[in-house]
Design an enzyme around this catalytic site. Structure first.
Site, short mmCIF file in Angstrom:
data_model
loop_
_atom_site.label_atom_id
_atom_site.label_comp_id
_atom_site.label_asym_id
_atom_site.label_seq_id
_atom_site.Cartn_x
_atom_site.Cartn_y
_atom_site.Cartn_z
CG HIS A 1 -1.73 -0.93 0.63
ND1 HIS A 1 -3.59 -0.97 0.56
CD2 HIS A 1 -2.19 -2.16 1.28
CE1 HIS A 1 -3.85 -1.71 1.28
NE2 HIS A 1 -3.25 -2.89 1.13
CG ASP B 1 -1.20 -4.95 3.85
OD1 ASP B 1 -1.36 -4.73 3.35
OD2 ASP B 1 -1.68 -5.43 4.77
CG ASP C 1 -2.63 4.16 2.17
OD1 ASP C 1 -2.27 3.24 2.04
OD2 ASP C 1 -3.98 4.54 2.34
CD GLU D 1 -5.87 -8.11 6.37
OE1 GLU D 1 -5.28 -7.17 6.74
OE2 GLU D 1 -7.57 -7.58 5.54
#
Length: 371
Positions: free
Chosen positions: A27, A313, A29, A216
C-alpha cells in the site's frame, strides 16, 4: 540465523536483499518514510504524535500491533493526511519505488485509493497522474543507480464508501497509462464483494484484472464473494482460506488434510494468495492458529500446493520490507533458496502483466537466484 538492522540476512551465503523479488501487495499510504511524514506534516501544519522520524516509526509499529484490523487501519489517518497535494503524492510515490529498488524488487504493484486524496481540491484524475509521475521518477532514479524496476498502479475502491463504480471507470480510463488493476480495500467484515457487483461487472466487461482484499478480517464467505461476485484473479491476503482445511492427521512433515470446496477451488485453480506474514499477525488475521509467526498457516498452504506469495502489506506500519518478511519465514519454517525462488515465481506469474512480460520476470528471477 540473525536478521540485521536493515532486515537482511544471508542464506546459503547469499544476501536475501540482493535476490530479485516481486511485490504484489504493498500500500502506498502504508509505505511512507517516517522522515518524509515529519517533513510533509510540518509543511502542512499537521500535528504528529512524535516529532522525530525514529520515534514516529516506533509509534506506527506500536499502534499497528493491536490484533485488530479496525485499529490497524486508524494509523492511515496520519499518512493520508500528508498526501493531499500533487507534490506530496509525487514525492511519496517516487520514494516508494526507490525503496523497493533498494530492497531488490524488480517489479511491484502499488495499491492505493485515489478517493482518499481529494481533501486539497484535486480531482481523481489529478491524483492518479501525480502518483504516476512519482513512479516514473522513481524508476528513472533506480535505473540511474543501476537497478532496473517497473511499478504498476492498482486503484483501490474503499468498501465503506459508495464510489466503487467510479473508481473502476477511473482504473479502466488509465489502462496503458500506469494502472494495471483494480482492488477493493478498507473494512472487510460486513462489506462483501456482492455490494459492488455493478463495478465488478463493468470491470469484467472491460477485461480488466481484479484483486480483492478477502480472507483477512472476514472468512470463507468473504473469499467466496470475492471469487464469485468480484471475479478476483488474486486474493488480497486470503489467509483465512485455511479455515476451509481440516487437518486429519499430522506426523512430522506429513499432513493429511480434508479440503472444503472453496479451498480446493482456490488451490486447484492456482488463485494466488497475497500473504503478508507480519501484517497478518498484527491485524489478528491468523489469531485462530496462534500469535507467533510459526503458527501462521503459510507453510501449510505452501506444502499443500497453494500459490502462495510473500508481501509486506504496509512497510511503515509493520516496520518491514520484503527482504525482512522472507527472512522471518526462513527463520520460522527453515526455507532454503529453492523455496524463496518458488515464492518469487508464484508472484511473477500472478502479476497483472501480459504473459510475455511475466515470462521475462520469471527468467530474471531464475537468473538472479542462479547467480
Amino acid at each position: 540465523m540473525a536478521i540485521d538492522a536493515n532486515g537482511d540476512v544471508k542464506i546459503q551465503g547469499i544476501s536475501l536483499r540482493s535476490l530479485p523479488k516481486v511485490s504484489l501487495h504493498d500500500h502506498l499510504d502504508g509505505a511512507l518514510r517516517p522522515a518524509t511524514i515529519v517533513e510533509l506534516a510540518d509543511a502542512a501544519g499537521i500535528e504528529l504524535p512524535q516529532s522525530d522520524a525514529r520515534s514516529l516509526g516506533r509509534w506506527f509499529a506500536k499502534q499497528s500491533d493491536s490484533g485488530s484490523l479496525v485499529e490497524y487501519l486508524k494509523t492511515f489517518d496520519l499518512t493520508i493526511a500528508v498526501m493531499q497535494t500533487p507534490e506530496a503524492l509525487t514525492r511519496v510515490a517516487r520514494e516508494f519505488v526507490q525503496d523497493l529498488a533498494k530492497d531488490g524488487v524488480i517489479y511491484g504493484e502499488v495499491r492505493w485509493a485515489p478517493e482518499q486524496h481529494l481533501a486539497g481540491g484535486l480531482s481523481l484524475e489529478q491524483v492518479v497522474e501525480a502518483v504516476q509521475q512519482g513512479i516514473e521518477e522513481g524508476e528513472d532514479a533506480a535505473d540511474a543507480a543501476g537497478h532496473s524496476i517497473r511499478v504498476g498502479q492498482l486503484l483501490s475502491a474503499m468498501r465503506q464508501h459508495d464510489r466503487a463504480r467510479e473508481i473502476a471507470e477511473l482504473a479502466v480510463d488509465f489502462r496503458g497509462r500506469g494502472v494495471v488493476g483494480f482492488d477493493t480495500a478498507g473494512p472487510e467484515d460486513g462489506f462483501p464483494s456482492s455490494n459492488y457487483r455493478e463495478a465488478f461487472d463493468y470491470l469484467a466487461d472491460n477485461f480488466f484484472p481484479v484483486t480483492v482484499h478477502a480472507g483477512e478480517a472476514a472468512g470463507l464467505d468473504s473469499i467466496r464473494s470475492a471469487l464469485l461476485d468480484g471475479r478476483a484473479l488474486r486474493l488480497g491476503h486470503g489467509v483465512r482460506i485455511a479455515e476451509d482445511l481440516e487437518v486429519i492427521t499430522r506426523e512430522g512433515d506429513e499432513v493429511q488434510v480434508q479440503f472444503g470446496e472453496v479451498a480446493r477451488w482456490v488451490r486447484d485453480r492456482e488463485i494466488p494468495l497475497e500473504l503478508s506474514p507480519s501484517s497478518n499477525l498484527q491485524t489478528g488475521a491468523v489469531a485462530a492458529w496462534g500469535s507467533e509467526l510459526a503458527d501462521h498457516p503459510f507453510d501449510l498452504l505452501y506444502q499443500l500446493g497453494f500459490a502462495v506469495t510473500v508481501n509486506v502489506d504496509n512497510r511503515t506500519m509493520s516496520a518491514t520490507s520484503l527482504t525482512r518478511e522472507l527472512a522471518l519465514l526462513v527463520e520460522a519454517f527453515e526455507y532454503d533458496l529453492d523455496d524463496l525462488e518458488t515464492f518469487q515465481f508464484n508472484a511473477a506469474a500472478a502479476t497483472f502483466l501480459p504473459v510475455e512480460e511475466r515470462e521475462e520476470l520469471v527468467e530474471m528471477i531464475a537468473e538472479g537466484f542462479d547467480a
